[in-house]
Design a protein around this motif. Structure first.
Motif, short mmCIF file in Angstrom:
data_model
loop_
_atom_site.label_atom_id
_atom_site.label_comp_id
_atom_site.label_asym_id
_atom_site.label_seq_id
_atom_site.Cartn_x
_atom_site.Cartn_y
_atom_site.Cartn_z
N LEU A 1 11.37 62.23 34.53
CA LEU A 1 11.85 61.56 35.65
C LEU A 1 12.10 62.88 36.66
O LEU A 1 12.37 62.36 37.92
N SER A 2 11.90 64.03 36.12
CA SER A 2 12.64 65.10 37.18
C SER A 2 11.35 65.09 38.27
O SER A 2 10.52 64.69 38.06
N ARG A 3 12.10 65.74 39.37
CA ARG A 3 10.87 65.77 40.52
C ARG A 3 9.81 66.30 40.36
O ARG A 3 8.67 66.46 40.79
N ALA A 4 10.01 67.40 39.32
CA ALA A 4 8.84 68.41 39.10
C ALA A 4 7.69 67.56 37.76
O ALA A 4 7.00 67.99 37.53
N LEU B 1 9.43 58.55 41.64
CA LEU B 1 10.32 57.49 41.38
C LEU B 1 11.69 57.69 41.93
O LEU B 1 12.48 56.93 42.22
N GLY B 2 12.18 59.11 41.85
CA GLY B 2 13.49 59.27 42.34
C GLY B 2 14.51 58.64 41.25
O GLY B 2 15.77 58.40 41.76
N GLY C 1 13.73 70.52 42.05
CA GLY C 1 13.80 69.64 42.86
C GLY C 1 14.50 68.42 42.72
O GLY C 1 14.50 67.42 43.48
N ASP C 2 15.46 68.47 41.83
CA ASP C 2 16.19 67.19 41.34
C ASP C 2 17.55 67.32 41.96
O ASP C 2 18.45 66.61 41.58
N ALA C 3 17.86 68.37 42.79
CA ALA C 3 19.09 68.32 43.66
C ALA C 3 18.58 68.69 45.04
O ALA C 3 17.75 69.17 45.16
#
Lengths: 288, 257, 249
Positions: free
Chosen positions: C85-88, C94-95, A85-87
């Motif tokens: 920091l990854s969304r996962a 925090l993005g 989900g980082d992109a």
């Protein structure tokens, strides 16, 4: 030497304080200056290194005001970045992985964008005598037979996956020769080409990277034109159902633009030395 | 300089069966004595006798392994703020001469305007005023020792411990330092110093403590001591014999490890 | 090799023409590295000083660990920060991934142990000299710590510069957590790595030359500042009593 001085602590303290303040201001200012509206596109080194993005992205950004931030890594890592989900958008070139990505619910849908092709490059002296072959698998078999040095990405990228498929078609297991004539660099396309140039090794590369690559040494294109060397690129919007923070609207706007008339024309107009690097292939060309 | 005494004296100081050990060796052995208010005391004895350790035990920098150090006059007050110490090697903060004194006063909680006044006063009295804004660490060794004394003086201690205050100073610098010590004493501060210089002990002390191998062998008024020490080792020391070359009498079991 | 000649020409023309892209990259590099060093200093100085002053069970282990952390591989730090920091990851909300802030965070993890370890050494030596005097004056641990940091400031500047050297030179961590995004997270080292992968070795080397010049400039400025301040405050880097020999008997 021992003349009396005014108390010197004050000025040096002031200088240090001023410097620190300046630093903080600098940092804060920089953060604030970053644009607010942007999407992150996980893509491959082949598209970024070739200069394609530098050519087409300003057109999109000027039109929509959406900044496109490209994280250029290998296809394998790009898939992982998107999976985490980082992109917001994924733009890579390995169809089976892309379809799996969508099937597993990480992506909304896959759209064709463009294609280019892979070529086998090697030293002009061509010790394995593959020059002019149009059967890529046969060429690899000859290279293996001659035990001629071959530089592989070895990084699970789209190019690496394509290369492994070709070895399988040739009936050769190069992993057994890893470290002897088969050299896995474990790095990007450019780094692998640098290695191949330095060792006079053969390598599989996408044509885009090859055309824009500056440090070719003795390397030339030896094998091209095999249908199995086709290298299609697909674009996928990361699914908001899986990652709620995904900027679906802006991401979809980018995909629509890229697969629409303007984007496809922009891709077609990108050339290096008069040669086109990518060929638009969106099904919706002219339709939107 | 105004009187050093801040309120009632913390003296006398009682040492009761005080011992100190380090690394498995007993370095101060069973010292019992009382330091009354008034006289200047010099602790003498050969190198390694434990002179510096005795000062540190009195000052509270190290804790005795056995026995007690009691400031009988303190009566519930913390005795530490009434004392100061000047070390054999002057510890110069990496600051200006003024800031060295000021920092010490600040640590003792003296308010800023008074710090300024006291600093100026002690620097004037010790002849360091012209170096006030010089970095302390470029002063000569003698000047550094003067600054250490000035810093201690500014604290207006009731008791001042001096560990070999003139070691490695030339005669002129020694004289200047001794004059400052006299002035500090004149302001009412009790002086307790170590020295290996017998001449200095004669000049500066009213009372002599003779220490040898961690034991206090004699404590007597200076005049009596120099007239004829009762202890035979002290006699030999005053005669200038090299005690540390003498074979140890086996009757001192405490020195055996 | 013509690359060396080309590199000088390239570097020179980039600098002379005030190339806007270069200016942006240089600015971001300085901001990220200096920002990381500033944060690492705020953390590392007190931490290192505390480790020098206080005795507690496991202190030796802590010192060894800290010294070992000085050699943390940037790629590993980058990976750890990426996963955090990854969304996962746990801090995904925090993005911050692929932003300069993420790069600063990764570099703080790299630099803080260096600042802390070198600070510990400096302060421990200073404490050995000051301890009895400060205790005699009645300084508590907190006051002593502050005085030691202030009096050791010139030696500590070297610790901070060592941290800056590490931050400005590393590429592994900022590449992973920054993503080398053009105009957003592209710094000198990742730009160099990119040009190498494009095979444009002359441009890469030219950028490298500029990075070296930058690094020398920052260190030179710090050195001059230190010299000037030191001359006026302590008279010199070493304790040199004038005249007499300070040696003890």
């Amino acid at each position: 030497m021992r003349n009396r001085r005014p108390n010197p602590r004050s000025w040096s303290t002031r200088i240090v304080t001023a410097l620190l303040g300046l630093l903080v201001a600098f940092a804060v200012h920089g953060e604030a200056a970053a644009e607010d509206r942007f999407i992150v596109v996980a893509s491959t080194t082949s598209t970024a290194n070739s200069g394609l993005f530098d050519h087409i992205l300003p057109l999109f950004e000027n039109k929509t005001g959406i900044q496109v931030r490209v994280v250029a890594v290998g296809t394998g890592q790009a898939l992982r970045v998107a999976r985490n989900g980082d992109a917001d958008v994924l733009l890579v070139h390995h169809r089976p992985s892309e379809e799996a990505f969508v099937a597993e619910g990480f992506g909304v849908a896959r759209h064709d964008v463009m294609y280019n092709d892979f070529v086998i490059v090697g030293p002009a002296a061509d010790p394995a005598a593959v020059r002019g072959l149009t059967d890529a698998a046969a060429a690899l078999a000859r290279i293996a037979g001659a035990a001629a040095p071959f530089a592989s990405r070895g990084d699970d990228s789209g190019t690496h996956k394509a290369e492994r498929a070709l070895w399988a078609a040739a009936g050769v297991d190069p992993g057994a020769a890893s470290g002897s004539w088969y050299r896995e660099t474990g790095s990007g396309m450019g780094a692998t080409l640098n290695t191949a140039a330095a060792m006079d090794a053969y390598a599989l590369t996408d044509r885009g990277t090859w055309l824009s690559f500056g440090n070719r040494g003795q390397l030339v294109v030896l094998v091209e034109g095999d249908r199995r060397l086709a290298n299609p690129y697909g674009v996928i919007l990361v699914d908001r159902a899986r990652h709620p923070h995904v900027k679906a609207e802006d991401g979809q706007a980018f995909i629509d633009w890229l697969t629409g008339r303007e984007g496809q024309a922009a891709i077609a107009s990108f050339t290096i030395g008069g040669q086109r690097l990518f060929f638009p292939s969106a099904k919706s060309v002219g339709g939107s | 300089m105004t009187d050093a005494v801040n309120g009632a004296s913390i003296l006398p100081l009682d040492l009761a069966g005080v011992s100190f050990a380090a690394g498995g060796r007993r370095l101060i052995k069973d010292v019992t004595c009382t330091f009354e208010a008034g006289p200047r005391t010099a602790v003498i004895g050969p190198n390694g006798a434990g002179k510096s350790l005795l000062l540190r035990l009195c000052h509270g920098l190290i804790a005795p392994a056995a026995g007690r150090v009691v400031w009988r006059g303190a009566r519930g007050r913390d005795p530490a703020p009434f004392q100061a110490m000047v070390f054999q090697r002057p510890v110069m903060l990496r600051r200006s001469v003024t800031a060295n004194v000021d920092a010490a006063l600040a640590l003792r909680g003296v308010p800023r305007p008074e710090r300024r006044a006291r600093t100026a006063e002690v620097l004037e009295r010790t002849g360091l005023a012209r170096f006030a804004h010089q970095p302390a660490r470029v002063l000569s060794f003698g000047e550094q020792q003067k600054l250490a004394l000035a810093r201690a003086w500014a604290l207006r201690p009731q008791v001042l411990f001096l560990d070999e205050p003139t070691a490695s100073l030339d005669p002129a610098a020694t004289h200047a330092v001794e004059e400052i010590i006299d002035a500090i004493r004149g302001a009412g501060t009790r002086i307790l110093m170590t020295t290996h210089d017998l001449g200095q002990a004669r000049r500066m002390a009213d009372e002599i403590v003779f220490l040898h191998r961690g034991r206090m062998l004699e404590k007597a008024p200076a005049a009596d001591f120099f007239a004829g020490p009762r202890n035979d080792l002290a006699q030999a020391f005053v005669r200038g014999e090299l005690l540390w070359w003498r074979k140890r009498p086996s009757r001192d079991p405490a020195t055996e490890p | 090799m013509t690359d060396f000649g080309d590199a000088f020409t390239t570097a020179l023309s980039l600098v002379v023409t005030l190339d806007p892209d270069l200016a942006e990259i240089v600015g971001l590099s300085l901001r990220v590295s200096l920002g990381a060093v500033a944060v690492a200093t705020v953390i590392g100085l007190p931490a290192g000083a505390a480790l020098a002053l206080f005795r507690f069970p496991g202190r030796h282990g802590a010192v060894i660990l800290l010294n070992a952390l000085m050699g943390l591989p940037p790629v590993v730090v980058g990976l750890i920060v990426y996963l955090l920091l990854s969304r996962a990851g746990p801090l995904g909300v925090l993005g911050l991934l692929f932003t300069p802030t993420a790069m600063v965070i990764a570099q703080v993890l790299l630099v803080a142990p260096i600042v802390a370890a070198l600070t510990r050494q400096v302060i421990e030596d200073l404490w050995a000299e000051y301890e009895e005097q400060l205790k005699s004056l009645g300084a508590g641990p907190g006051r002593a710590l502050g005085m030691l940091l202030w009096d050791g400031r010139f030696s500590l500047l070297t610790a901070v510069l060592a941290g800056f050297g590490r931050a400005s030179a590393e590429v592994g961590a900022v590449m992973i957590v920054g993503g080398n995004i053009d105009h957003v997270t592209r710094v000198m080292t990742t730009a160099i790595a990119l040009e190498v992968s494009k095979g444009d070795l002359a441009l890469a080397l030219g950028l490298g030359l500029i990075l070296i010049v930058l690094s020398v400039s920052v260190n030179g400025a710090a050195f001059l500042l230190k010299e000037a301040a030191e001359r006026s405050q302590t008279g010199g880097p070493r304790q040199v009593p004038r005249g007499e020999d300070p040696a003890l008997p």
